[in-house]
Scaffold this motif. Structure first.
Motif, PDB file in Angstrom:
ATOM      1  N   THR A   1       0.799  -1.225   0.000  1.00  0.00           N
ATOM      2  CA  THR A   1       0.000   0.000   0.000  1.00  0.00           C
ATOM      3  C   THR A   1       0.831   1.273   0.000  1.00  0.00           C
ATOM      4  O   THR A   1       0.372   2.321   0.432  1.00  0.00           O
ATOM      5  CB  THR A   1      -0.946   0.013   1.216  1.00  0.00           C
ATOM      6  OG1 THR A   1      -0.185  -0.194   2.418  1.00  0.00           O
ATOM      7  CG2 THR A   1      -2.003  -1.074   1.090  1.00  0.00           C
ATOM      8  N   GLY A   2       2.067   1.220  -0.491  1.00  0.00           N
ATOM      9  CA  GLY A   2       2.861   2.437  -0.597  1.00  0.00           C
ATOM     10  C   GLY A   2       2.257   3.417  -1.577  1.00  0.00           C
ATOM     11  O   GLY A   2       1.480   3.032  -2.466  1.00  0.00           O
ATOM     12  N   PRO A   3       2.586   4.709  -1.461  1.00  0.00           N
ATOM     13  CA  PRO A   3       1.991   5.729  -2.343  1.00  0.00           C
ATOM     14  C   PRO A   3       2.157   5.445  -3.828  1.00  0.00           C
ATOM     15  O   PRO A   3       1.282   5.773  -4.626  1.00  0.00           O
ATOM     16  CB  PRO A   3       2.728   7.009  -1.929  1.00  0.00           C
ATOM     17  CG  PRO A   3       3.193   6.761  -0.535  1.00  0.00           C
ATOM     18  CD  PRO A   3       3.500   5.297  -0.467  1.00  0.00           C
ATOM     19  N   GLN A   4       3.269   4.849  -4.222  1.00  0.00           N
ATOM     20  CA  GLN A   4       3.533   4.580  -5.632  1.00  0.00           C
ATOM     21  C   GLN A   4       3.182   3.152  -6.040  1.00  0.00           C
ATOM     22  O   GLN A   4       3.365   2.772  -7.197  1.00  0.00           O
ATOM     23  CB  GLN A   4       5.015   4.847  -5.939  1.00  0.00           C
ATOM     24  CG  GLN A   4       5.509   6.223  -5.548  1.00  0.00           C
ATOM     25  CD  GLN A   4       4.685   7.337  -6.169  1.00  0.00           C
ATOM     26  OE1 GLN A   4       4.327   7.270  -7.334  1.00  0.00           O
ATOM     27  NE2 GLN A   4       4.385   8.361  -5.392  1.00  0.00           N
ATOM     28  N   SER A   5       2.697   2.363  -5.111  1.00  0.00           N
ATOM     29  CA  SER A   5       2.403   0.966  -5.416  1.00  0.00           C
ATOM     30  C   SER A   5       1.263   0.860  -6.423  1.00  0.00           C
ATOM     31  O   SER A   5       0.273   1.599  -6.350  1.00  0.00           O
ATOM     32  CB  SER A   5       2.023   0.219  -4.134  1.00  0.00           C
ATOM     33  OG  SER A   5       1.515  -1.070  -4.441  1.00  0.00           O
ATOM     34  N   MET A   6       1.407  -0.086  -7.359  1.00  0.00           N
ATOM     35  CA  MET A   6       0.351  -0.375  -8.323  1.00  0.00           C
ATOM     36  C   MET A   6      -0.334  -1.703  -8.005  1.00  0.00           C
ATOM     37  O   MET A   6      -1.186  -2.164  -8.752  1.00  0.00           O
ATOM     38  CB  MET A   6       0.931  -0.387  -9.736  1.00  0.00           C
ATOM     39  CG  MET A   6       1.475   0.968 -10.182  1.00  0.00           C
ATOM     40  SD  MET A   6       2.415   0.914 -11.726  1.00  0.00           S
ATOM     41  CE  MET A   6       1.134   0.465 -12.892  1.00  0.00           C
ATOM     42  N   GLU A   7       0.047  -2.316  -6.877  1.00  0.00           N
ATOM     43  CA  GLU A   7      -0.602  -3.549  -6.461  1.00  0.00           C
ATOM     44  C   GLU A   7      -2.024  -3.270  -5.979  1.00  0.00           C
ATOM     45  O   GLU A   7      -2.871  -4.169  -5.967  1.00  0.00           O
ATOM     46  CB  GLU A   7       0.195  -4.216  -5.328  1.00  0.00           C
ATOM     47  CG  GLU A   7       1.652  -4.477  -5.622  1.00  0.00           C
ATOM     48  CD  GLU A   7       1.862  -5.654  -6.541  1.00  0.00           C
ATOM     49  OE1 GLU A   7       1.064  -6.599  -6.486  1.00  0.00           O
ATOM     50  OE2 GLU A   7       2.829  -5.620  -7.335  1.00  0.00           O
TER      51      GLU A   7
END
Length: 853
Positions: free
Chosen positions: A362-368
């Motif tokens: 759930t990081g800001p740049q995550s696309m998961e």
């Protein structure tokens, strides 16, 4: 004495005495003071060859090899009968420094641009390099293609000169980026301060003060930020009037939005940065945050030691992280939690904990994970253990329901994107359907879910979709980077395509056979800056191994609007430059075509004989040869720089690497890491190149690489001791059991499958015959130094001679130690493969300014 060994490969057996589809490989080896290998490979007729014919061919081939070897020996000798002593000078090293990554801006001008779109307008500015070393800023109107100066450069220079002691000219302004301001001028930051300029001139001003500092994750509207305090998440308002805890039950190793040790830079961020900011993903309306509660309890610790702190401290420091190895029973688990803003109301999502084999999801740049546009729910990709498939789910926050849109289970590695560690290619449309990526057909393509639950195939063919760049729902079009069909040529060339969301109207929007997207890594992650805010225009930066970069502006239908820049390589050519040469060869299976590149020194003389060095990265998650101009010459592996010192350098992608068919990526059911990009393909490629080119000395073969390439170079000299003479191995992940799970488990499966021992290097140490140089940073928090120490221990127990360099303050990216590493690598190959003395006392990083060009 000359020993000749002949081996045959048979595609088909006709009868007891006749064979079809025969590949004959003949190796000749001298024994004595020097070991020399000469190889010839023949693909024989499919019409059938008799047993007697094979024996006769073997004898004839042996005689041919003997003659060739004798002629080669004569060519390598001086008239007096002794081998000519090569000489390597400081000037050779200075010439090589032109091709270090940091040298590129000086020698290749405007091979690509970084377009900065202006607000919601179809206008952008970019920085343009000038031949004299200066720069200028250009603004472009996308509709007309008109280019003009972004501002009055001379006026800005004169004003800045009058405000300080330093003099500036229109082409050496002290900034590389700026913003248009409300006064119709520009604002920019310099090393000394912040300035605002208007029609009257420039004035020093107070820089904009960000409301939040390091360690904060701000909301899209800038009004809120989340940070950590005492193992809990806290919420703070931009005006500072609101500051309270969102959670109160956070514990050590059981916190919210924490980053995990296998994130590949955990200690580096803690040691050199401002700490990890919370791994939370804000909803588009800034009214919710999505995060994971991460359970690392029971995950085993891993420590690295800072033996020589740069601050002068005498006592070594220990840095510890929780770092799961492949095969560990306990690894980080994450469960989804949503918080409303600002009341902090909490929703625990009813879904099992997810195994975190690499990073928090759930990081800001995550696309998961992605939010719905209305902020009423989110979707996520759940990768199955051992990368044996994946599922796509969506959560409705109003009802709490969790639905499954796609579920794929496989026996071999299968990912929601081009490569296992890469972000998933999934986009949610306003009508509730999903566009997603799958290689179930044997090639990576796009599919779309339908209301009836049946997948609709959007793309098809013997080529791959790499990354979705843009979805235009109003026009019903998807734009993406994809490869060239294998039947059309180089399958590594990349194009921008468009296709309708119903699977019709597939178009190639960029005509040139080239690669694009800046680099493969950038291309894989997509690039929102490619398209204008309206989506009516896009920027196409492309190049090819022998064609310098060119940047064009096109409309959404692919029509050329204007050429923005064409690369200027005249500074490179003034110092002498032999362009690299793309090639194709046949893999060791005798059938598969491989693609690669040869690099030459700028004083290359084809009548001379040169050692050849394999610059390797074996995948299996990424390929090595990028097929673009600057990427080939100035990549971090620095093949052209090494060639300048006096070598032929080769890059080639063997089977077991991505970018082509699934069968190419996974050609067998065996140990993919043990194959290391199918090292037999590398051997076959070098053998064929030596047959074609008399300047390649097959008796002197080196190999080098970093990280996975460090693993592969060591594996090569251990597995093919009669072929590779010298290896330089940097930061190798030499044992998949002591590295992050996403590496070993994705490509080897469970440890019980029995592939891990074969994939490690230590058990092969007794095979070492040539010269091996092992290098590792003591503070490497990606590939732990224990990987190299295990190989060192095995070499000692096997009583083998080798060389070792430990860089006390280097992590996986080397940083300040890079120049020293580069010089030592050059020196090692010069000494042990070229047979020359390196220039004494040379300091890499101080010679480029004095080099030609």
């Amino acid at each position: 004495m000359l020993i000749v060994v002949t081996t045959f490969g048979f595609a088909n057996v006709i009868d007891d005495t006749r064979f079809a589809g025969v590949t004959m490989t003949v190796r000749a080896r001298y024994t004595g003071a020097s070991r020399e290998v000469k190889v010839m490979r023949y693909n024989l007729s499919n019409d059938g060859v008799s047993t007697g014919g094979l024996l006769l061919l073997s004898v004839v081939a042996a005689l041919l090899i003997l003659t060739a070897c004798e002629h080669r020996d004569e060519a390598l000798k001086t008239p007096s009968g002794a081998r000519a002593e090569p000489v390597v000078t400081a000037e050779d090293y200075r010439r090589a420094e032109r091709f270090l990554p940091a040298s590129k801006p000086r020698y290749v001008l405007n091979d690509s641009i970084s377009a900065q779109w202006i607000g919601a307008e179809d206008r952008f500015w970019y920085k343009r390099q000038l031949p004299d070393g200066g720069k200028e800023f250009v603004t472009v109107d996308a509709a007309s293609g008109e280019k003009q100066p972004s501002f009055d450069h001379a006026k800005i220079a004169a004003t800045l000169s009058s405000l300080g002691e330093e003099e500036f000219t229109a082409t050496d302004l002290p900034f590389d980026s700026f913003d248009f301001n409300d006064e119709g001028g520009i604002s920019f930051q310099t090393g000394d301060g912040f300035y605002r300029c208007d029609a009257e001139g420039c004035q020093s001003a107070d820089p904009p003060t960000p409301p939040f500092g390091a360690g904060h994750t701000p909301s899209p509207d800038g009004k809120w930020a989340v940070y950590w305090k005492d193992n809990d998440l806290w919420l703070k308002s931009a005006d500072g009037e609101f500051d309270r805890a969102l959670t109160t039950d956070g514990e050590e190793a059981w916190g919210y939005g924490t980053q995990i040790g296998t994130s590949t830079s955990y200690v580096t961020v803690e040691r050199l940065g401002d700490g990890h900011a919370p791994q939370v993903k804000w909803s588009p309306d800034s009214r919710r945050i999505l995060t994971q509660r991460v359970d690392e309890r029971g995950v085993k610790p891993l420590s690295i030691i800072e033996h020589a702190p740069r601050d002068g401290s005498l006592r070594p420091r220990t840095h510890t992280m929780r770092y799961a190895f492949a095969g560990d029973e306990v690894r980080p688990q994450g469960s989804f939690v949503v918080f409303n803003i600002p009341d902090g109301q909490r929703t625990d999502v009813d879904y099992p904990e997810i195994d975190l084999a690499f990073q928090t999801l759930t990081g800001p740049q995550s696309m998961e994970v992605w939010w719905r546009e209305d902020s009423g729910g989110f979707g996520f990709v759940h990768r199955k253990p051992y990368a044996r498939g994946y599922s796509i789910h969506r959560v409705d926050l109003k009802s709490g329901a969790v639905s499954t849109d796609f579920d794929r289970a496989t026996e071999r590695t299968s990912s929601p994107a081009f490569s296992a560690p890469m972000p998933p290619q999934v986009r949610e449309l306003g009508d509730g359907s999903l566009i997603y990526w799958s290689d179930e057909s044997g090639w990576g393509h796009l599919y779309r879910t339908t209301p009836q639950g049946q997948p609709l195939r959007l793309t098809a063919g013997a080529w791959n979709v790499y990354s979705i760049v843009r979805v235009d729902e109003e026009a019903g079009r998807v734009y993406f980077f994809g490869s060239q069909p294998e039947a059309d040529g180089n399958p590594y060339f990349i194009f921008l395509y468009g296709v309708s969301v119903d699977g019709t109207g597939l178009e190639k929007l960029t005509p040139e056979q080239a690669t694009r997207g800046g680099s493969m890594i950038a291309m894989l992650f997509g690039d929102a800056g490619v398209f204008s805010p309206s989506g009516e225009y896009f920027i196409d930066s492309w190049s090819e191994t022998t064609k310098p970069g060119r940047t064009e502006l096109r409309d959404v239908d692919g029509n050329l609007v204007t050429v923005l820049e064409a690369a200027d390589i005249s500074p490179l050519e003034r110092g002498g430059f032999v362009p690299p040469a793309p090639f194709t060869v046949t893999a060791a299976d005798g059938e598969t075509t491989l693609y690669g590149t040869l690099f030459f020194p700028s004083d290359f003389e084809p009548e001379k004989s040169y050692p050849i060095i394999d610059s390797i990265y074996p995948g299996p998650q990424i390929y090595r040869d990028f097929h673009d101009f600057s990427g080939s010459l100035f990549h971090n592996f620095m093949p052209q720089a090494l060639a300048e010192v006096g070598f032929i350098v080769v890059t080639v992608d063997g089977r077991g690497t991505p970018g082509r068919s699934r069968d190419f990526h996974f050609p067998g059911e065996g140990n993919l890491l043990d194959k290391a990009g199918y090292l037999e393909d590398h051997v076959a490629a070098i053998e064929q190149l030596a047959q074609r080119n008399g300047y390649i000395d097959l008796h002197r073969v080196g190999i080098y690489g970093w990280s996975g390439g460090g693993y592969a170079s060591t594996h090569a000299i251990f597995s093919f001791p009669d072929f590779f003479n010298v290896a330089v191995s940097g930061a190798g992940n030499h044992d998949p059991r002591t590295y992050i799970p996403v590496w070993g488990e994705s490509y080897l499966g469970r440890e019980s499958d029995g592939f891990y021992e074969g994939g490690s290097n230590a058990h092969l140490a007794e095979n070492l015959q040539g010269k091996l140089f092992l290098i590792h940073g003591a503070l490497d928090d990606n590939v732990h130094p224990a990987n190299t120490y295990a190989v060192v221990d095995a070499l000692i127990r096997a009583n083998k001679d080798f060389d070792l360099l430990i860089l006390p303050n280097a992590n996986h990216k080397l940083g300040d130690d890079l120049p020293y590493f580069v010089r030592r690598q050059w020196d090692y190959f010069v000494t042990h493969l070229l047979g020359a003395e390196p220039p004494e006392g040379y300091a890499v990083g101080q010679g480029a300014e004095n080099s030609p060009g």
